[in-house]
Design an enzyme around this catalytic site. Sequence first.
Site, PDB file in Angstrom:
ATOM      1  N   ASP A  22       0.861  -1.156   0.000  1.00 26.13           N
ATOM      2  CA  ASP A  22       0.000   0.000   0.000  1.00 26.13           C
ATOM      3  C   ASP A  22       0.911   1.222   0.000  1.00 26.13           C
ATOM      4  OD1 ASP A  22      -2.271   1.557   0.360  1.00 26.13           O
ATOM      5  OD2 ASP A  22      -1.917   1.600   2.513  1.00 26.13           O
ATOM      6  N   THR A  63      -0.124   4.826   1.160  1.00 26.04           N
ATOM      7  CA  THR A  63      -0.340   5.710   2.291  1.00 26.04           C
ATOM      8  C   THR A  63      -0.220   4.944   3.600  1.00 26.04           C
ATOM      9  OG1 THR A  63      -1.922   6.747   0.867  1.00 26.04           O
ATOM     10  CG2 THR A  63      -1.898   7.455   3.146  1.00 26.04           C
ATOM     11  N   GLU A 111      -7.676  15.323   7.619  1.00 24.90           N
ATOM     12  CA  GLU A 111      -8.552  16.351   8.166  1.00 24.90           C
ATOM     13  C   GLU A 111      -7.849  17.139   9.258  1.00 24.90           C
ATOM     14  OE1 GLU A 111     -12.219  14.431   9.311  1.00 24.90           O
ATOM     15  OE2 GLU A 111     -13.054  15.034   7.383  1.00 24.90           O
ATOM     16  N   ASP A 146      -4.598   6.159  -4.259  1.00 20.60           N
ATOM     17  CA  ASP A 146      -4.275   7.560  -4.487  1.00 20.60           C
ATOM     18  C   ASP A 146      -4.273   7.909  -5.972  1.00 20.60           C
ATOM     19  OD1 ASP A 146      -3.756   9.940  -3.324  1.00 20.60           O
ATOM     20  OD2 ASP A 146      -2.139   9.124  -2.087  1.00 20.60           O
ATOM     21  N   ASP A 198      -1.629  -0.923   5.812  1.00 22.55           N
ATOM     22  CA  ASP A 198      -1.917  -0.480   7.173  1.00 22.55           C
ATOM     23  C   ASP A 198      -3.385  -0.199   7.418  1.00 22.55           C
ATOM     24  OD1 ASP A 198      -2.013   1.776   5.564  1.00 22.55           O
ATOM     25  OD2 ASP A 198      -1.665   3.055   7.294  1.00 22.55           O
TER      26      ASP A 198
END
Lengths: 388, 1132
Positions: free
Chosen positions: B405, B407, B496, B674, B814
């Site tokens: 992965d 990110t 965020e 992504d 993750d």
Amino acid sequence: MRNRDPETRGSSKALWRGPCRGTEGWAGLGWAGPGRPLGKGCRSGGAGPVRSSGVGAACPWAAAPPCETRRRLFLPALRRGEAAYVGAVVNGHLVLTAPVQFNIDYTGTEPSSPCNKCLNVSWDSTPPCTCIINFTLEHSFESNVFMYYGLSNFYQNHRRYVKSRDDSQLNGDNSSLLNPSKECEPYRTNEDKPIAPCGAIANSMFNDTLELYRIDNDTKTPITLIKKGIAWWTDKNVKFRNPTGDGNNLTALFQGTTKPVNWPKPVYMLDTEPDNNGFINEDFIVWMRTAALPTFRKLYRLIERKNNLQPTLQAGKYSLHIGYNYPVHSFDGRKRMILSTISWMGGKNPFLGIAYITVGSICFFLGVVLLIIHHKYGNRNTSADIPN
Amino acid sequence: MWSVWCAGEEKRVGTRTVVVGHRPVSETDAYVAQKFCDNRIVSSKYTLWNFLPKNLFEQFRRIANFYFLIIFLVQVIVDTPTSPVTSGLPLFFVITVTAIKQGYEDWLRHRADNEVNKSNVSIVENAKQVQKESEKIKVGDIVEVKADETFPCDLIFLASSSVDGTCYVTTASLDGESNFKTHYAVRDTTVLCTDEAIDALTATIECEQPQPDLYKFVGRITIYRSNQEPVARSLGPENLLLKGATLKNTKRIYGVAVYTGMETKMALNYQGKSQKRSAVEKSINAFLIVYLCILLSKATVCTTLKYVWQSNPFNDEPWYNEKTKKERETFKVLRMFTDFLSFMVLFNFIIPVSMYVTVEMQKFLGSFFISWDKEMYDEEIKEGALVNTSDLNEELGQVEYVFTDKTGTLTENSMEFIECCIDGHKYKDCISEVDGFSQTDGPLKCYGKAEKSREELFLRALCLCHTVQIKEADQVDGLIGHPERKYTYISSSPDEIALVKGAEKYGFTFLGLQNDFMKIRNQKNETEMYQLLHVLNFDPVRRRMSVIVRTTTGKLLLFCKGADSSIFPRVQQEEIQQTKVHVDRNAMDGYRTLCVAFKELTQKEYDKIDKQLSEAKMALQDREEKMAKVFEDTEADMHLIGATAVEDRLQEQSAETIEALHAAGMKVWVLTGDKMETAKSTCYACRLFQTNTELLELTAKTVGESERKEDRLHELLMEYHKKLIQDVPKNRGGLKRSWTLSQEYGLIIDGSTLSLILNPSQDFSSSNYKNIFLQICLKCTAVLCCRMAPLQKAQIVRMVKNTKGSPITLSIGDGANDVSMILEAHVGIGIKGKEGRQASRNSDYAVPKFKHLRKLLLAHGHLYYVRIAHLVQYFFYKNLCFILPQFLYQFFCGFSQQPLYDAAYLTMYNICFTSLPILAYSLLEQHITIDRLTADPQLYMKVSDNAMLQWRPFLYWTFLGAFEGLVFFFGAYFLFQNSSLEDNGKVFGNWTFGTIVFTVLVFTVTLKLALDTRFWTWMNHFVIWGSLAFYVFFSFFWGGVIWPFLKQQRMYFVFAHMLTSVSTWLAIILLIFISLFPEILLIVLKNIKEKNHQTASFDLPILVSYKRIENGYVKTEDAVTNLTERYPLRIL
């Protein structure tokens, strides 16, 4: 020691033209005696390749890639290699006092043999068939002599045979005496009476009698054969015991049992001496230790050296009197009588010597080869490794 | 609806009906209580009384155990050479050890179950609280839970101590997300916050049947008040409190149990994790079959020869050895059959009974080394690696494909706000060294190009459009130092937080949410209040989220933020261009970009949306679709304000790790959700793509958007295929990993193209797209798949997994979106990252950081593989040379199945004399130091493709075993040609013969292991020399006593007598030396050869077992110099 080398070697060669083969093996070993320096060279040769792989800090050219692990790896190898050489060398010396051996086949298959008449003897033939074989010892037996009988093609290690015994009966257990183990079948009972000792091994006990006479000017002198001390001490004293009960009368103690089918007489009449009678009869005990291979020898009698002046058995003529009771012809077996002296390493056996010599030679050869290889390629490596 | 429900339709599969507090709705109602399971959690497999039969049944289902059971039974029934004890005892030992292990594990589960089941809970009954054990909760009970307690079952949240009917919950133990989630009570019951009040509630809940998805729940509550129409309210996941979650920051809550015991979502989630089997086991089974064939042929040969030999009557039954009556009477066929079985029994030890248990122990104990590894301990999270399964240790050394992965795996997933653009004007934080928060008067001045009002609108949007919560700092004295800093932001998404913090830098601070009012402090240090009306939550399909707020002046505003691709189509087209430039550039730089848009709503519009949303939320069926539709309608015709760029920093050493994996011959594929540009730049940054890598792109961009997609795709595929496969000279075809020699290729593909390839829309004679695509993929060094949905990730993994040669795949990730690929791959690795613990919980191994993968694979994996391979080979080897003399002995004992060794030796050989050294070896061996393994990734290739368990090494071991068996037997055979081995002329029998062979055997196999051992610890010394000492001690002991329970005292003083003979000593030493001689010689030769080749000389334990690397890898020299630089001492 080394001084005596050629002499002893020569004599052994001269002596052993007789019936026993295998002298070549010993002669080969004898070569290792004078070859002692060779052993030494061998050792350094053996160390050579090892060092070349980086053991010795002393070797400058080994400095290139030494490594802990490799050292750990090779040291045992080195030691074992050395042990081989040392062993070979030591063995070479031992050979010089090596046991001598004489053996005679008295099966009687050849018509010319004196025992040919007894060939088809059966168990219950009375009186026993006897035959006499004369022979000549061409050299004397210096130390104690051990007399063996040997059988061939006799499968004492057959599974059915091996297990056909009752060790608790033989250990003097009274309940087993009267109720032997099932393993003894079909030699467990006879006419509803328990057999003591039961089983196929006991039933087929070797019962030839061998007597040795020295012929001196046509007079026959019997040679004393000692029948005790031929079994393992632990067997005689611990593993085999007569049944216990009131009194020492074996006949009473074996009451209620019957003799093995093939035996002429019951177990309590094997010998006249009470400490060699019944289950603790040594001939019996020796027979009960089943042999590993179908061709085997068992210790029969001992001939002790009387005094230091005379050899136990002088070179000369002898005669072997055989009470021929044991039939082997039916299963194509052979019977032999063997006379042998024993060194501290045991009886005569070329195997160990040959094996040690061979392995030692291979090690030496490889050591030399590897040393050459190392010297040829090692230098290049050293220079190549220096920049690092 | 109600009447339908009354009519007894409730039994339909889809829903269940819960009567709150067991109070029937009305007297007239013919309500039949539905049966629900109780609240007992049973994770244990066995109970006390069924443990024995059930466990035995499970164990004998294993083929090896069953085989030994059969052998044992044969021994019991048929008259066989060895007593049933010889195979019964090892079997008993193996079964007992396994049973103890499984029993212990089950006991732990029982204890954990009891802890949960017996804990006290308060249940409201007749307006009073009753303490009950947790397992007694029934569906419909009203349960009270206090702060920091765990929910005992799945509850519908009715009322809480806070007036607004909310509570905070952490689901750390469920999915690892430690942030507080807000749950909402059913609106009409929030006031019922006392025992009496809640007891007066009459209501029924209708909800779906239990299902494992933690984030889905659909239900409806109907509340009956006296003399009023029943009120129906929808229930969603926000109303459901899950078992296992913990109540936080709320004094107490009332809830009604809807799912209990094994039907709770937690229990459903823990069921049925698939079992993964390692490739080594397959090799073991193949070898087993070979040995079974050897066994069968041995038995057949012996049986045949026996009858040939016995055709001679005096051989069959000489006078001294007569058969019993029974034996004579048996039919010949039957006799032959029993003979065959007897030989089988005699030789059955060739199949190592204890191997399975040793392998299992090795795996179980070995896995501790991973969790104990201090280098894999992470200071930040204070945790090390975690091993969830010990079955796959050696698979770590066999990995060919790594799917990672991006990110949170390659990158830190700790976001930093880098820059933003408002109306196309770039704002970069030029005062980053000063904490922006104190700069209240316009830190934007350096790029202040846009209108002030737009800037503020943008920043307000950032402050409002999120689901971040404020967590008050625990310590009270936080007020003294930085009064403003006494809180931290918590959110499920680190983006965020980065955005809110970014806004804070520019002067807009989010102060928290109170009673539906969001408070923010603006640049002028005034507090602004916004009423939060709706949150349109983020979901991966929409890839955006929105909030609807009402300002104090009554204006209704919708703020929306999301991925550019999902925002651009929903805003005024003329606004896009200027922002797009920035977004694209940011993406190229590897930043994560988000676009922010807004729209003003009129009251009328809002009312409509509000109504639609409520309806959709109320819906029982297809709620998801309905919600999605409303969202779709709402988030339209917006105005783009700007975009943000957030940097996700690379994890430390991730580039080095990828390089090492490449050098180790693994192919690394990045699968990410992504954007392509972002992912591509990350790939460059972490050196997945090198500057000289030629990139092949199969993306929406290259394929185009038109309806000719498929044609274009076809062309591209063909072109790449030609380039990679057809043009490559064929002579390299045979060589695996040939790509290392030529031009490196990288492939980029995105989700939409992938689905086009995998599921072509029309039947377009394109079914072989998948094949061509796969061929291209396999030829590329690196593959980047972007815009992947979680399931697509798994699809890719499965596709590679099922290619020819079934390469071993590894997935590392993750987040929850990586779970599917983690489960799909042969080895699944979870990163204990910031996106919760779901990945690490579903993984086989979990590590704190991506960089730990290097050590995990290169060092641990390699070592585990070498260890287990050696273990397996050694086991077969030692049993072959154990049984071969026994086989040869048959030729000298008339094929009578006479065992060579005593029964005790037969039994103890595998259990006691030779088991511990190999176990210690297989746990501790490091034939190459860990440092070197980690430093030189190339070493990994030496064990690739299961190199040590191929037929060649297997044959080598088999020949070694056969050679040694021959040496043992014939050595002893020639030794016994002697008249006497003792110096007193006495003779040895068959048991001494066997004991000599056995002594040589035990010493040889143990010393052979000592030769192979490179890494000596005190434990190795202890078990190796200890085993030998134990053998000697045992033999003395066994031969020293007349054992009353034995029928035959065969071994009485045999061993002691054997040692009194010098010849025997010499012979034993000689035979051991001869047996080990080839091994020693090979090691010497190997060393010389290696030195002459001038490669970095690695001393390898098993000479032929290692695969040769064909004439060097491109980077060989670099690697070697690298190595010498790092380890000068070792080389010099």
